[in-house]
Write an enzyme that holds these catalytic residues in place. Structure first.
Site, PDB file in Angstrom:
ATOM      1  CD  GLU A  46     -52.946 -22.508 127.073  1.00  0.00           C
ATOM      2  OE1 GLU A  46     -53.648 -23.535 126.810  1.00  0.00           O
ATOM      3  OE2 GLU A  46     -51.653 -22.298 126.869  1.00  0.00           O
ATOM      4  NE  ARG A  58     -49.648 -24.150 119.918  1.00  0.00           N
ATOM      5  CZ  ARG A  58     -50.590 -23.237 120.371  1.00  0.00           C
ATOM      6  NH1 ARG A  58     -50.630 -22.252 119.564  1.00  0.00           N
ATOM      7  NH2 ARG A  58     -51.023 -23.046 121.638  1.00  0.00           N
ATOM      8  N   GLY A  74     -43.377 -15.868 118.575  1.00  0.00           N
ATOM      9  CA  GLY A  74     -44.079 -14.378 118.804  1.00  0.00           C
ATOM     10  C   GLY A  74     -44.374 -13.809 117.753  1.00  0.00           C
ATOM     11  CD  GLU A  75     -40.942 -12.322 113.939  1.00  0.00           C
ATOM     12  OE1 GLU A  75     -40.762 -11.451 113.820  1.00  0.00           O
ATOM     13  OE2 GLU A  75     -40.285 -13.532 113.557  1.00  0.00           O
ATOM     14  CG  ASN A  79     -57.149 -18.033 119.313  1.00  0.00           C
ATOM     15  OD1 ASN A  79     -58.582 -18.071 118.974  1.00  0.00           O
ATOM     16  ND2 ASN A  79     -56.862 -17.087 120.066  1.00  0.00           N
ATOM     17  CG  LEU A 118     -61.832 -16.069 118.253  1.00  0.00           C
ATOM     18  CD1 LEU A 118     -61.892 -15.702 119.566  1.00  0.00           C
ATOM     19  CD2 LEU A 118     -62.748 -15.787 117.375  1.00  0.00           C
TER      20      LEU A 118
END
Length: 429
Positions: free
Chosen positions: A62, A277, A318-319, A343, A345
């Site tokens: 999010e 994840r 974060g990569e 996600n 996208l």
């Protein structure tokens, strides 16, 4: 007419009954530099200057999806500071990374804190301490006591990028009196799609407070810093066929390894970049790979990818975008197991052909246009996954066409950010 009190009181009583279990979970979900007392609405540390906007995002996904909104709020409302809250430790780390990227430009206008647990006293203390001019809740973060505290303290509440998957809607229907009392405190709900708006209204949200603005997930900017890292990785991997399995969940890594084993029969030099994840599972996934006899290199330990490396474990935070950018094909996890997907996208925006499993309930609104454009391929077994990967690797032109189709879909669906900011204008003098 005011909503009845009993659903919220019954909910609060249940929370108190579950307090030991909740406390144990929160003890684990922690970042060392934060006081655990923030979970009770105290020890919030100095806040950015008032007047301030409060934006809450549940976790890391999010926060990533809200990035265009965060940057838009800071630009559109320069006289306001922004407090970003999350519920999870990974969400906090993603928020801190975003704040660091903002640099000196927006400091001290942007800060992060943990959201308190939804006990009545904690919620009341938090809202009284923050005193936001506007509370913005991202997607489905409908905490009844926090919403009630906002109403009691005359804080308008906006729900943006509002979504309710069919599975979530079915669960919430069993709690309709509680949801109706919570939604009565929402000033404006900006839904992602007409279907989401209908589900919120079926739970008690007033049609007069509901708008359909589209999905903010289509507004993601290209991560230029991540793309530079992708280029470095591509040079180091020296032309090997690479596929990236991102945001994989428990039970899914074994399926990825099975597909990779089949892919190696046709492309012996193929490299799987495996990105679980949740960070608490990094060690377990590494052990799974080693136990099954794979040659593994771990990114967290800066182990190089050698010609014999078969699996590169992306066990850092974060990569994911950088790793997606270094692959020829992307698989998006949480979808070959029944968890609703993640996600799709993110890799599509990078021009990558995307493959996933059939469980896409959480992202159906963005998956459908990608499917229609043939930018997304759905598979239901490791064998089908291996076949889809092999086709894209064998025919790079098809991979390019799928990647370009995905980028075209994203460009065609932009506009939700401006509509969301225009709606928020009404509540920020």
């Amino acid at each position: 007419m005011a909503a009845p009190r009993w659903p919220r009181l019954a909910y609060s009583a249940a929370l108190y009954g579950l307090a030991p279990l909740i406390g144990w979970r929160i003890w684990r979900e922690q970042v060392p530099t934060y006081s655990r007392l923030q979970r009770l609405g105290v020890r919030l540390e100095p806040l950015p200057p008032a007047p301030r906007i409060w934006l809450h995002c549940a976790s890391v996904g999010e926060v990533r999806a809200a990035r265009p909104l965060i940057e838009g709020l800071l630009a559109r409302f320069p006289h306001y500071s922004l407090l970003l809250t999350t519920m999870t430790a990974t969400g906090a780390q993603q928020a801190l990374a975003l704040i660091a990227e903002q640099g000196a430009t927006n400091q001290p206008r942007l800060a992060h804190r943990f959201l308190p647990l939804d006990f009545p006293g904690a919620a009341k203390r938090f809202v009284a301490r923050v005193r936001p001019a506007l509370a913005i809740l991202f997607e489905t973060e409908l905490w009844p006591n926090l919403l009630h505290a906002c109403r009691r303290q005359a804080v308008p509440v906006a729900v943006v990028n509002g979504r309710l998957s069919p599975r979530a809607f079915s669960r919430y229907q069993r709690l309709r009196p509680l949801m109706e009392s919570a939604l009565a405190n929402v000033t404006w709900l900006a839904a992602k799609s007409p279907q989401d708006a209908e589900r919120f209204q079926a739970l008690g949200c007033a049609p007069s407070t509901t708008s359909v603005v589209g999905s903010l997930k289509f507004e993601q900017p290209l991560p230029t810093k991540a793309l530079k890292e992708s280029e470095c990785l591509l040079r180091m991997w020296d032309g090997r066929p690479v596929w990236v399995a991102g945001s994989t969940r428990e039970g899914e890594e074994a399926l990825m390894l099975s597909a990779h084993r089949q892919l190696l029969k046709h492309f012996p030099e193929a490299l799987l970049v495996l990105v679980p994840r949740h960070p608490q599972r990094f060690g377990d996934v590494a052990q799974l790979c080693e136990r099954d006899g794979w040659e593994v290199s771990r990114r967290s330990q800066q182990q190089p990818v050698t010609p014999s490396t078969q699996v590169y474990l992306g066990d850092t935070l974060g990569e994911l975008s950088a790793l997606y950018g270094a692959g020829s094909v992307a698989y998006v996890g949480g979808s070959l197991v029944s968890l609703g997907g993640h996600n799709v996208l993110e890799p599509a925006a990078l021009g990558k052909p995307v493959v996933c499993g059939p469980s896409l309930e959480n992202f159906s609104d963005v998956a459908e246009p990608l499917l229609a454009a043939k930018a997304l391929t759905v598979v239901d077994t490791p064998e089908a996954l291996a076949s889809a990967l092999a086709e894209y690797i064998a025919y790079p032109q098809r991979a390019r066409q799928a990647g370009e189709a995905g980028q075209a879909v994203i460009e065609a669906h932009r506009g939700a950010l401006s509509r969301t900011l225009d709606g928020l204008d009404h509540y920020l003098p």
